[in-house]
Design a protein around this motif. Structure first.
Motif, PDB file in Angstrom:
ATOM      1  N   LEU A  38       4.611  -5.765 -10.016  1.00 49.98           N
ATOM      2  CA  LEU A  38       3.322  -5.155  -9.689  1.00 49.98           C
ATOM      3  C   LEU A  38       2.661  -5.850  -8.490  1.00 49.98           C
ATOM      4  CD1 LEU A  38       0.857  -3.299 -10.530  1.00 49.98           C
ATOM      5  CD2 LEU A  38       0.099  -5.193 -11.946  1.00 49.98           C
ATOM      6  N   LEU A  39       2.700  -7.178  -8.495  1.00 56.72           N
ATOM      7  CA  LEU A  39       1.990  -7.942  -7.459  1.00 56.72           C
ATOM      8  C   LEU A  39       2.874  -8.268  -6.244  1.00 56.72           C
ATOM      9  CD1 LEU A  39       0.003 -10.382  -9.782  1.00 56.72           C
ATOM     10  CD2 LEU A  39      -0.910  -8.448  -8.532  1.00 56.72           C
ATOM     11  N   GLU A 105     -14.623  -4.461  -0.616  1.00 57.21           N
ATOM     12  CA  GLU A 105     -13.666  -3.613   0.088  1.00 57.21           C
ATOM     13  C   GLU A 105     -12.262  -3.967  -0.398  1.00 57.21           C
ATOM     14  OE1 GLU A 105     -13.177  -4.436   4.270  1.00 57.21           O
ATOM     15  OE2 GLU A 105     -14.358  -6.271   4.071  1.00 57.21           O
ATOM     16  N   THR A 106     -11.462  -2.958  -0.604  1.00 56.99           N
ATOM     17  CA  THR A 106     -10.115  -3.184  -1.144  1.00 56.99           C
ATOM     18  C   THR A 106      -9.157  -3.615  -0.027  1.00 56.99           C
ATOM     19  OG1 THR A 106     -10.516  -1.544  -2.835  1.00 56.99           O
ATOM     20  CG2 THR A 106      -8.208  -2.083  -2.395  1.00 56.99           C
ATOM     21  N   ILE A 107      -8.412  -4.662  -0.309  1.00 58.81           N
ATOM     22  CA  ILE A 107      -7.402  -5.127   0.651  1.00 58.81           C
ATOM     23  C   ILE A 107      -6.045  -4.539   0.290  1.00 58.81           C
ATOM     24  CG2 ILE A 107      -6.286  -7.168   1.656  1.00 58.81           C
ATOM     25  CD1 ILE A 107      -8.734  -8.796   0.618  1.00 58.81           C
ATOM     26  N   SER A 108      -5.780  -4.541  -0.989  1.00 52.39           N
ATOM     27  CA  SER A 108      -4.492  -4.027  -1.450  1.00 52.39           C
ATOM     28  C   SER A 108      -4.654  -3.591  -2.909  1.00 52.39           C
ATOM     29  CB  SER A 108      -3.456  -5.146  -1.321  1.00 52.39           C
ATOM     30  OG  SER A 108      -2.323  -4.872  -2.069  1.00 52.39           O
ATOM     31  N   GLN A 113       2.643   0.889 -15.488  1.00 55.94           N
ATOM     32  CA  GLN A 113       2.357   1.629 -16.712  1.00 55.94           C
ATOM     33  C   GLN A 113       1.154   1.045 -17.476  1.00 55.94           C
ATOM     34  OE1 GLN A 113       5.933   1.860 -18.999  1.00 55.94           O
ATOM     35  NE2 GLN A 113       5.043   3.323 -20.438  1.00 55.94           N
ATOM     36  N   HIS A 114       1.011  -0.280 -17.447  1.00 55.00           N
ATOM     37  CA  HIS A 114      -0.030  -0.920 -18.261  1.00 55.00           C
ATOM     38  C   HIS A 114      -1.222  -1.412 -17.451  1.00 55.00           C
ATOM     39  CE1 HIS A 114       2.937  -0.878 -21.429  1.00 55.00           C
ATOM     40  NE2 HIS A 114       3.797  -1.464 -20.599  1.00 55.00           N
ATOM     41  N   LEU A 115      -0.951  -1.918 -16.255  1.00 52.35           N
ATOM     42  CA  LEU A 115      -1.989  -2.613 -15.494  1.00 52.35           C
ATOM     43  C   LEU A 115      -2.191  -2.028 -14.110  1.00 52.35           C
ATOM     44  CD1 LEU A 115      -1.082  -6.341 -16.240  1.00 52.35           C
ATOM     45  CD2 LEU A 115      -3.155  -5.195 -16.989  1.00 52.35           C
ATOM     46  N   LYS A 116      -3.389  -2.301 -13.592  1.00 54.04           N
ATOM     47  CA  LYS A 116      -3.705  -1.877 -12.228  1.00 54.04           C
ATOM     48  C   LYS A 116      -4.278  -3.107 -11.544  1.00 54.04           C
ATOM     49  CE  LYS A 116      -7.561   0.692 -11.810  1.00 54.04           C
ATOM     50  NZ  LYS A 116      -8.441   1.860 -11.736  1.00 54.04           N
ATOM     51  N   TYR A 117      -3.839  -3.381 -10.333  1.00 51.57           N
ATOM     52  CA  TYR A 117      -4.424  -4.533  -9.644  1.00 51.57           C
ATOM     53  C   TYR A 117      -5.171  -4.099  -8.394  1.00 51.57           C
ATOM     54  CZ  TYR A 117      -1.567  -5.095  -5.431  1.00 51.57           C
ATOM     55  OH  TYR A 117      -1.016  -4.936  -4.188  1.00 51.57           O
ATOM     56  N   THR A 118      -6.219  -4.822  -8.067  1.00 54.07           N
ATOM     57  CA  THR A 118      -6.953  -4.598  -6.820  1.00 54.07           C
ATOM     58  C   THR A 118      -7.230  -5.955  -6.208  1.00 54.07           C
ATOM     59  OG1 THR A 118      -8.098  -2.802  -7.980  1.00 54.07           O
ATOM     60  CG2 THR A 118      -8.924  -3.384  -5.773  1.00 54.07           C
ATOM     61  N   LEU A 119      -6.767  -6.127  -4.993  1.00 53.60           N
ATOM     62  CA  LEU A 119      -7.115  -7.348  -4.254  1.00 53.60           C
ATOM     63  C   LEU A 119      -8.262  -6.934  -3.345  1.00 53.60           C
ATOM     64  CD1 LEU A 119      -6.120 -10.308  -3.724  1.00 53.60           C
ATOM     65  CD2 LEU A 119      -4.979  -9.388  -1.710  1.00 53.60           C
TER      66      LEU A 119
END
Lengths: 124, 440
Positions: A38-39, A105-108, A113-119
């Motif tokens: 994911l990351l 502001e979103t960088i990435s 299926q389980h997780l969502k990431y926002t940097l």
């Protein structure tokens, strides 16, 4: 007796090899491996010297687990539990209420299926 | 990818240490193998850490032991030619079979339990620290931002992370198979060391019993499979006692250097190893204070591990949460609370009865047969280490119940193999032990 001993050692090597092969396969993936996928690529947006704050919408019992696993994936960048950093890694579970992101502001971003990431970082 | 260089590196170190133990310490018994193994992994860990500290190129790091191996090989063949090197003892077919079956049983148990990245501490502490050490340019981030990373305990010693990172660097990738392989080898090394340590004195029956104990002990195998540093510490504590027994049984006096090195290296694995080293050294020096050469040899062996640890603790590592929690009057309250004593004693005893009952059983047999074990040096060390653990729990700044539940079984795991070895050795060596003789 020596032949029996050699046979036992060979069998030992065989089951060890089989087990290591199994552990190296996709079926043996743990949450850390899925988070790693994911990351993947996040390191392109951060410097190895960055200090990143960790946030999540998951229940308190999951904070530690997700923090340490993310810290391992992002190292040598430093992931901190305190929120006093410009850049934030936000991990969210899909079915739980989202954390407001208007000030950032979103960088990435990405999800599985389980997780969502926002940097993200604070809007200047 | 330098996988072959890595393999050559370890094979070379193993050969060199084994040869040097034979040549300079006269160690030709089968114990040469576990001692060489422990020396190899500790030296690899130290060398990698020092290479990071002195910003040494990785290929140069690989080259140094290869050169040493070349030199050792040249001397080895010269000694073989001139027949000045006594042959290394070989295991009989029967003993080889017993060891192979035990290794098979242990591996089968390990394979059932082990999984990628291991339990909590494995990824939250040991592999995380290894990830920092994997990056030679940024490894000091672990200490530069230590306040922000304090939850991962950057003050913990680095033998295991350094070893893992060293191999990862050689492979050029971060794979969980490396910590798994190390955990597997360390798991196998413990029972085999106990076996060879007892066999060295001719106690084959007890040695086989020891293998059966470890091979059937799922708790022991599970802790090893968790990929924590506890089993590595247990190996070094065990090996320290095995070397100690060698020195007291008329072994070469130069083994005292090895004794100091192994006891000192326990400090580089976990903080609990520092308690063991302090206790062991204090009692050893107290026992030998009239023998300056003995003391000097021991100190010479312990010097390098100790200097590395002291530099790490004073220059890089942050304060330990247990030792430096700034408390004054609160500490007195903790010490004066009788309920804390009761809770700790209850927890230690219950854990010992649940997982380490075999040690209690062996100890009961020792007492029942009036074998003079209580007045021995190893018993004093184990007792003082246990008292040290007790004192740490008593003064812990954390919630006591949580702290006990999180660590008691692992603390006892550190001394468990040494206890099995020492008690079986005592039982086997004492002719008065009619009970034991009957079983043989």
């Amino acid at each position: 007796m020596r032949r029996v001993a050699v046979l036992v050692i060979l069998y030992l090597c065989w089951i060890t090899f089989k087990n290591y092969k199994k552990l190296d396969s996709e079926h043996a993936a743990t949450e850390l491996d899925t988070m790693n996928v994911l990351l993947a690529g996040v390191e392109n947006y951060i410097s190895p010297h960055s200090n990143i704050a960790f946030q999540t919408n998951t229940p308190a019992g999951r904070h530690g687990v997700l923090y340490f696993k993310s810290a391992l994936i992002l190292a040598p960048a430093v992931l901190q539990l305190e929120s006093n950093a410009d850049t934030i890694l936000l991990l969210e579970e899909h079915q739980l209420p989202e954390i407001p992101k208007e000030q950032y502001e979103t960088i990435s971003a990405g999800d599985n299926q389980h997780l969502k990431y926002t940097l993200m970082r604070l809007k200047r | 990818m330098l996988i072959f260089a890595i393999l050559l590196y370890f094979a070379g170190l193993l050969f060199s240490t084994s040869f040097l133990l034979r040549k300079f310490a006269g160690l030709n018994s089968l114990l040469n193998y576990p001692f060489s193994f422990a020396l190899t992994i500790s030296l690899a860990g130290y060398l990698h850490y020092l290479s990071l500290l002195f910003q040494m190129d990785y290929r140069l790091l690989l080259a140094v032991p290869v050169l040493v191996t070349g030199l050792a090989g040249w001397v080895y063949f010269k000694d073989i030619k001139s027949k000045t090197l006594a042959p290394l003892q070989a295991a009989s077919n029967f003993k080889l079979l017993i060891m192979a079956v035990a290794a098979l049983a242990l591996t089968a148990g390990f394979n059932q339990y082990v999984y990628r990245w291991g339990d909590w501490d494995a990824w939250a502490i040991w592999n995380l620290h290894a990830k920092f050490l994997f990056h030679p340019e940024y490894w000091t981030n672990l200490f530069l931002y230590r306040d922000k990373l304090r939850v991962t305990h950057p003050d913990y010693p680095l033998m295991l992370p350094s070893l893992i990172a060293f191999i990862w660097r050689g492979l050029g990738t971060i794979t969980p198979l490396v910590p798994i392989t190390i955990a597997h080898l360390v798991l196998l090394a413990i029972p085999l060391t106990v076996f060879l340590g007892l066999n060295r004195f001719g106690h084959l029956f007890s040695a086989a019993i020891a293998l059966a104990i470890f091979g059937l002990d799922t708790k022991f195998i599970n802790v090893a499979g968790s990929q924590y540093a506890d089993t590595l510490l247990a190996l070094f504590i065990l090996i320290t006692f095995v070397v100690y027994k060698e020195t007291t049984a008329g072994g070469n006096a130069k083994l005292l250097v090895l004794l100091g090195f192994f006891a000192g290296s326990a400090t580089w694995i976990k903080n609990e190893g520092q308690l063991f080293f302090v206790v062991f050294s204090f009692l050893f020096l107290f026992q030998n204070f009239r023998k300056p050469v003995t003391v000097l040899r021991y100190v010479a062996g312990a010097l390098i591990p100790l200097l590395i640890l002291l530099h790490f603790k004073f220059v890089l590592a942050p304060a330990n949460d247990l030792v430096h929690a700034s408390r004054g009057a609160e500490l007195l309250d903790l010490i004066a609370s009788p309920m804390r004593y009761l809770l700790i004693a209850k927890h230690l005893l219950l854990t010992a009865f649940e997982y380490y009952w075999i040690v209690i059983l062996l100890f009961a047999i020792v007492l029942f047969n009036k074998i003079p074990f209580v007045k021995t040096f190893p018993f004093a060390v184990i007792t003082m280490v246990l008292l040290g653990y007790f004192a740490v729990y008593l003064t812990t700044p954390h919630d006591l119940t949580w702290h006990l539940e999180a660590s008691t079984d692992r603390l006892l795991h550190h001394i468990y193999p040494a206890c099995i070895y020492l008690m079986l050795l005592k039982l086997s060596a004492t002719s008065k032990s009619a009970f034991w003789a009957k079983w043989q």
